[in-house]
Design a protein around this motif. Structure first.
Motif, PDB file in Angstrom:
ATOM      1  N   PRO A  22     -21.140  55.138   3.378  1.00  8.72           N
ATOM      2  CA  PRO A  22     -22.278  54.966   4.289  1.00  8.72           C
ATOM      3  C   PRO A  22     -23.195  53.843   3.814  1.00  8.72           C
ATOM      4  O   PRO A  22     -23.618  53.806   2.659  1.00  8.72           O
ATOM      5  CB  PRO A  22     -22.983  56.335   4.215  1.00  8.72           C
ATOM      6  CG  PRO A  22     -21.906  57.291   3.824  1.00  8.72           C
ATOM      7  CD  PRO A  22     -21.008  56.521   2.890  1.00  8.72           C
ATOM      8  N   GLY A  23     -23.473  52.896   4.713  1.00  5.95           N
ATOM      9  CA  GLY A  23     -24.340  51.784   4.368  1.00  5.95           C
ATOM     10  C   GLY A  23     -23.682  50.678   3.581  1.00  5.95           C
ATOM     11  O   GLY A  23     -24.298  49.640   3.318  1.00  5.95           O
ATOM     12  N   ARG A  24     -22.401  50.889   3.191  1.00  7.39           N
ATOM     13  CA  ARG A  24     -21.689  49.869   2.406  1.00  7.39           C
ATOM     14  C   ARG A  24     -20.272  49.740   2.975  1.00  7.39           C
ATOM     15  O   ARG A  24     -19.302  50.189   2.368  1.00  7.39           O
ATOM     16  CB  ARG A  24     -21.646  50.243   0.933  1.00  7.39           C
ATOM     17  CG  ARG A  24     -23.002  50.412   0.263  1.00  7.39           C
ATOM     18  CD  ARG A  24     -22.829  50.895  -1.179  1.00  7.39           C
ATOM     19  NE  ARG A  24     -22.038  49.957  -1.963  1.00  7.39           N
ATOM     20  CZ  ARG A  24     -21.294  50.313  -3.006  1.00  7.39           C
ATOM     21  NH1 ARG A  24     -21.206  51.592  -3.369  1.00  7.39           N
ATOM     22  NH2 ARG A  24     -20.603  49.404  -3.687  1.00  7.39           N
ATOM     23  N   PRO A  25     -20.114  49.156   4.141  1.00  5.57           N
ATOM     24  CA  PRO A  25     -18.817  49.131   4.809  1.00  5.57           C
ATOM     25  C   PRO A  25     -17.724  48.433   4.027  1.00  5.57           C
ATOM     26  O   PRO A  25     -16.538  48.670   4.258  1.00  5.57           O
ATOM     27  CB  PRO A  25     -19.111  48.404   6.132  1.00  5.57           C
ATOM     28  CG  PRO A  25     -20.361  47.641   5.892  1.00  5.57           C
ATOM     29  CD  PRO A  25     -21.157  48.462   4.916  1.00  5.57           C
ATOM     30  N   GLU A  26     -18.101  47.569   3.070  1.00  7.66           N
ATOM     31  CA  GLU A  26     -17.086  46.873   2.279  1.00  7.66           C
ATOM     32  C   GLU A  26     -16.574  47.730   1.120  1.00  7.66           C
ATOM     33  O   GLU A  26     -15.565  47.398   0.491  1.00  7.66           O
ATOM     34  CB  GLU A  26     -17.648  45.549   1.737  1.00  7.66           C
ATOM     35  CG  GLU A  26     -18.630  45.686   0.579  1.00  7.66           C
ATOM     36  CD  GLU A  26     -20.005  46.218   0.998  1.00  7.66           C
ATOM     37  OE1 GLU A  26     -20.818  46.519   0.103  1.00  7.66           O
ATOM     38  OE2 GLU A  26     -20.244  46.330   2.214  1.00  7.66           O
ATOM     39  N   ALA A  27     -17.248  48.825   0.808  1.00  7.74           N
ATOM     40  CA  ALA A  27     -16.837  49.718  -0.278  1.00  7.74           C
ATOM     41  C   ALA A  27     -16.093  50.911   0.300  1.00  7.74           C
ATOM     42  O   ALA A  27     -16.621  51.635   1.148  1.00  7.74           O
ATOM     43  CB  ALA A  27     -18.063  50.184  -1.067  1.00  7.74           C
ATOM     44  N   LEU A  28     -14.871  51.131  -0.143  1.00  7.19           N
ATOM     45  CA  LEU A  28     -14.036  52.193   0.393  1.00  7.19           C
ATOM     46  C   LEU A  28     -13.951  53.367  -0.590  1.00  7.19           C
ATOM     47  O   LEU A  28     -13.772  53.181  -1.793  1.00  7.19           O
ATOM     48  CB  LEU A  28     -12.621  51.668   0.681  1.00  7.19           C
ATOM     49  CG  LEU A  28     -12.533  50.549   1.721  1.00  7.19           C
ATOM     50  CD1 LEU A  28     -11.096  50.084   1.874  1.00  7.19           C
ATOM     51  CD2 LEU A  28     -13.091  51.015   3.060  1.00  7.19           C
ATOM     52  N   ARG A  29     -14.080  54.561  -0.021  1.00  7.57           N
ATOM     53  CA  ARG A  29     -13.999  55.802  -0.805  1.00  7.57           C
ATOM     54  C   ARG A  29     -12.733  56.548  -0.418  1.00  7.57           C
ATOM     55  O   ARG A  29     -12.400  56.684   0.748  1.00  7.57           O
ATOM     56  CB  ARG A  29     -15.238  56.654  -0.515  1.00  7.57           C
ATOM     57  CG  ARG A  29     -15.188  58.070  -1.071  1.00  7.57           C
ATOM     58  CD  ARG A  29     -16.536  58.760  -0.860  1.00  7.57           C
ATOM     59  NE  ARG A  29     -17.012  58.627   0.513  1.00  7.57           N
ATOM     60  CZ  ARG A  29     -16.682  59.483   1.496  1.00  7.57           C
ATOM     61  NH1 ARG A  29     -15.857  60.494   1.260  1.00  7.57           N
ATOM     62  NH2 ARG A  29     -17.172  59.321   2.719  1.00  7.57           N
ATOM     63  N   ALA A  30     -12.006  57.045  -1.415  1.00  6.47           N
ATOM     64  CA  ALA A  30     -10.761  57.776  -1.166  1.00  6.47           C
ATOM     65  C   ALA A  30     -11.065  59.246  -0.896  1.00  6.47           C
ATOM     66  O   ALA A  30     -11.800  59.890  -1.657  1.00  6.47           O
ATOM     67  CB  ALA A  30      -9.824  57.646  -2.358  1.00  6.47           C
ATOM     68  N   GLN A  31     -10.500  59.771   0.205  1.00  8.50           N
ATOM     69  CA  GLN A  31     -10.606  61.200   0.465  1.00  8.50           C
ATOM     70  C   GLN A  31      -9.279  61.702   1.037  1.00  8.50           C
ATOM     71  O   GLN A  31      -8.562  60.976   1.722  1.00  8.50           O
ATOM     72  CB  GLN A  31     -11.757  61.534   1.404  1.00  8.50           C
ATOM     73  CG  GLN A  31     -11.606  61.036   2.825  1.00  8.50           C
ATOM     74  CD  GLN A  31     -12.799  61.390   3.716  1.00  8.50           C
ATOM     75  OE1 GLN A  31     -13.945  61.468   3.250  1.00  8.50           O
ATOM     76  NE2 GLN A  31     -12.545  61.625   4.989  1.00  8.50           N
ATOM     77  N   SER A  32      -8.950  62.942   0.728  1.00  8.03           N
ATOM     78  CA  SER A  32      -7.702  63.526   1.210  1.00  8.03           C
ATOM     79  C   SER A  32      -7.735  63.645   2.722  1.00  8.03           C
ATOM     80  O   SER A  32      -8.756  64.010   3.308  1.00  8.03           O
ATOM     81  CB  SER A  32      -7.492  64.905   0.578  1.00  8.03           C
ATOM     82  OG  SER A  32      -7.356  64.799  -0.821  1.00  8.03           O
ATOM     83  N   GLY A  33      -6.609  63.339   3.364  1.00  3.79           N
ATOM     84  CA  GLY A  33      -6.547  63.395   4.815  1.00  3.79           C
ATOM     85  C   GLY A  33      -5.137  63.622   5.310  1.00  3.79           C
ATOM     86  O   GLY A  33      -4.288  64.169   4.605  1.00  3.79           O
ATOM     87  N   GLY A  34      -4.896  63.152   6.521  1.00  2.00           N
ATOM     88  CA  GLY A  34      -3.664  63.459   7.228  1.00  2.00           C
ATOM     89  C   GLY A  34      -3.919  64.645   8.139  1.00  2.00           C
ATOM     90  O   GLY A  34      -4.360  65.708   7.659  1.00  2.00           O
ATOM     91  N   ALA A  35      -3.672  64.471   9.446  1.00  2.00           N
ATOM     92  CA  ALA A  35      -3.994  65.537  10.393  1.00  2.00           C
ATOM     93  C   ALA A  35      -3.378  66.879  10.007  1.00  2.00           C
ATOM     94  O   ALA A  35      -4.071  67.904   9.993  1.00  2.00           O
ATOM     95  CB  ALA A  35      -3.574  65.129  11.810  1.00  2.00           C
ATOM     96  N   PRO A  36      -2.075  66.947   9.669  1.00  2.00           N
ATOM     97  CA  PRO A  36      -1.512  68.253   9.309  1.00  2.00           C
ATOM     98  C   PRO A  36      -2.171  68.867   8.070  1.00  2.00           C
ATOM     99  O   PRO A  36      -2.441  70.081   8.045  1.00  2.00           O
ATOM    100  CB  PRO A  36      -0.032  67.938   9.067  1.00  2.00           C
ATOM    101  CG  PRO A  36       0.227  66.735   9.911  1.00  2.00           C
ATOM    102  CD  PRO A  36      -1.026  65.918   9.779  1.00  2.00           C
ATOM    103  N   ALA A  37      -2.425  68.056   7.057  1.00  2.00           N
ATOM    104  CA  ALA A  37      -3.079  68.596   5.859  1.00  2.00           C
ATOM    105  C   ALA A  37      -4.487  69.083   6.177  1.00  2.00           C
ATOM    106  O   ALA A  37      -4.947  70.105   5.647  1.00  2.00           O
ATOM    107  CB  ALA A  37      -3.117  67.541   4.758  1.00  2.00           C
ATOM    108  N   ASN A  38      -5.195  68.353   7.048  1.00  2.00           N
ATOM    109  CA  ASN A  38      -6.524  68.801   7.464  1.00  2.00           C
ATOM    110  C   ASN A  38      -6.452  70.133   8.206  1.00  2.00           C
ATOM    111  O   ASN A  38      -7.296  71.019   8.009  1.00  2.00           O
ATOM    112  CB  ASN A  38      -7.179  67.756   8.374  1.00  2.00           C
ATOM    113  CG  ASN A  38      -7.598  66.506   7.639  1.00  2.00           C
ATOM    114  OD1 ASN A  38      -7.704  66.483   6.421  1.00  2.00           O
ATOM    115  ND2 ASN A  38      -7.821  65.433   8.385  1.00  2.00           N
ATOM    116  N   VAL A  39      -5.461  70.265   9.094  1.00  2.00           N
ATOM    117  CA  VAL A  39      -5.300  71.515   9.841  1.00  2.00           C
ATOM    118  C   VAL A  39      -4.970  72.665   8.893  1.00  2.00           C
ATOM    119  O   VAL A  39      -5.519  73.763   9.012  1.00  2.00           O
ATOM    120  CB  VAL A  39      -4.221  71.360  10.932  1.00  2.00           C
ATOM    121  CG1 VAL A  39      -3.868  72.711  11.548  1.00  2.00           C
ATOM    122  CG2 VAL A  39      -4.703  70.411  12.017  1.00  2.00           C
TER     123      VAL A  39
END
Length: 301
Positions: A20-37
Motif C-alpha cells: 500500500p502506497g508503494r506500488p513498486e514494492a511487491l510483497r509475497a503472499q500465499s494465493g491461488g484460488a483453490p488454495a484460498n477456497v
C-alpha cells in the motif's frame, strides 16, 4: 475425512502484490484460488482436503504453513522439488490483473485423486489449474468423475494474461460450468465466457438445466438462481475496502460451507438462498476490510 467434506483440487501459488502506497514494492503472499477456497473452508469449520502440489522452495513451505495452520488436510497433496508458480498482481480501478510465471514449476504437477472423489460431499475445481497443463487434464478427469457420481462445484475464475491460450481456456471453463452441479461466477467471468450475452441470461440458462448458480457483482451484491426458477438477490455487506484479492474465493468457500451444513441441498427455498448469500457476503467482506486473503466467519449464521 467425512463424506460431508470438500476435496479442493488446484493450485497453491504465491501472489506478488504491491505494498500500500508503494506500488513498486511487491510483497509475497500465499494465493491461488483453490488454495484460498481450501483455507476459507477450514477457517469456516468445514472439513477440507487440498489436492495440489507443493514445491521444494521457501515459498512452498510458507504455503504449507498457511494451509496447515488453517486446518486443511494435506494428505492428498503432491510434492515436488520444483519451484512455486508466481502470480504478479497488478491492481487497477477495474480489478486486479495478473501476470503468471508458470514454466517448470511444481504448482501444476497435480496428483491424480479421482479414486478419492467418492469420499467427499463435494469436489471444487477452478482457477488456473483448470486451464494450465499438465494440471488441466487432471482437473478435467476429476471433474468428470465428480459430475457422474457426486457434487461438482466450479468457479471458472477467468484469468486473462499473455501466458494463457485465451481462446482454448474459455472453452474448457465453459465445459466445466456445464458439467457442474454448483456454479459460482462473477459477472465479469460470465461476460468473458459467453460474450454478447447478458450475464443474467447465462445464469438463468445454467440454472434451468438443474444447477444452483450464484453470480457475484462485487460492490453490487450477489444473486442466486435455483433449478426451481427462484432468483434471489442480496446487497454486498458494507465494508471499507482495503483489498479485493481473494474476496471471491472467500465468497465461494462460504457458499460451500453453508451448503455442507445444509446437507448439500442445491434447491434451497428463496429464504434459505437469501440467507446463504448474506452469509457469503459477510465472509467476503471480512477479506475486503483488511490486507491479505484470510476470511473470518460472521458472529452468527
Amino acid at each position: 475425512m467425512s463424506r460431508d467434506g470438500v476435496l479442493v483440487l488446484g493450485e497453491a501459488l504465491i501472489d506478488l502484490v504491491p505494498e500500500p502506497g508503494r506500488p513498486e514494492a511487491l510483497r509475497a503472499q500465499s494465493g491461488g484460488a483453490p488454495a484460498n477456497v481450501a483455507t476459507g473452508l477450514a477457517r469456516l469449520g468445514t472439513p477440507v482436503s487440498f489436492a495440489g502440489t507443493l514445491g521444494g522452495d521457501a515459498f512452498a513451505r510458507s504455503i504449507e504453513r498457511r494451509l496447515t495452520d488453517a486446518g486443511v488436510d494435506l494428505s492428498l497433496c503432491g510434492r515436488s522439488p520444483l519451484p512455486t508458480t508466481l502470480a504478479v498482481a497488478d491492481p487497477g480501478p477495474e480489478g486486479t490483473a495478473y501476470h503468471f510465471h508458470t514454466d517448470r514449476t511444481a504448482t501444476f504437477q497435480l496428483p491424480d485423486r479421482t479414486a478419492d472423489v467418492p469420499r467427499f460431499g463435494a469436489v471444487y475445481v477452478g482457477g488456473l489449474a483448470a486451464v494450465v497443463e499438465p494440471a488441466a487434464s487432471v482437473v478435467a478427469a476429476t471433474a468428470r468423475t465428480a459430475a457422474r457420481g457426486g457434487l461438482l462445484a466450479v468457479d471458472p475464475n477467468v484469468r486473462e494474461d499473455r501466458t494463457l491460450a485465451t481462446g482454448t481456456h474459455l472453452g474448457v471453463l465453459r465445459a466445466l460450468c456445464e458439467a457442474a452441479h454448483l456454479v459460482k461466477a462473477s459477472d465479469e467471468d460470465l461476460t468473458r465466457l459467453w460474450p454478447g450475452r447478458d450475464p443474467d441470461a447465462s445464469c438463468r440458462e445454467l440454472a434451468h438445466e438443474g444447477r444452483l448458480v450464484v453470480m457475484t457483482r462485487g460492490a453490487r451484491g450477489s444473486t442466486a438462481y435455483t433449478a426451481a426458477g427462484a432468483v434471489v438477490t442480496v446487497p454486498a455487506a458494507p465494508v471499507d475496502v482495503v483489498n479485493t484479492i481473494g474476496a471471491g474465493d472467500a465468497f465461494m468457500a462460504a457458499v460451500l460451507s453453508w451448503l455442507a451444513a445444509e446437507s448439500w441441498r442445491l434447491d434451497p427455498p428463496a429464504d434459505r438462498a437469501e440467507a446463504m448469500l448474506g452469509h457469503a457476503s459477510q465472509v467476503a467482506a471480512s477479506v475486503c476490510g483488511r490486507p491479505g486473503t484470510e476470511p473470518s466467519a460472521p458472529a452468527a449464521r
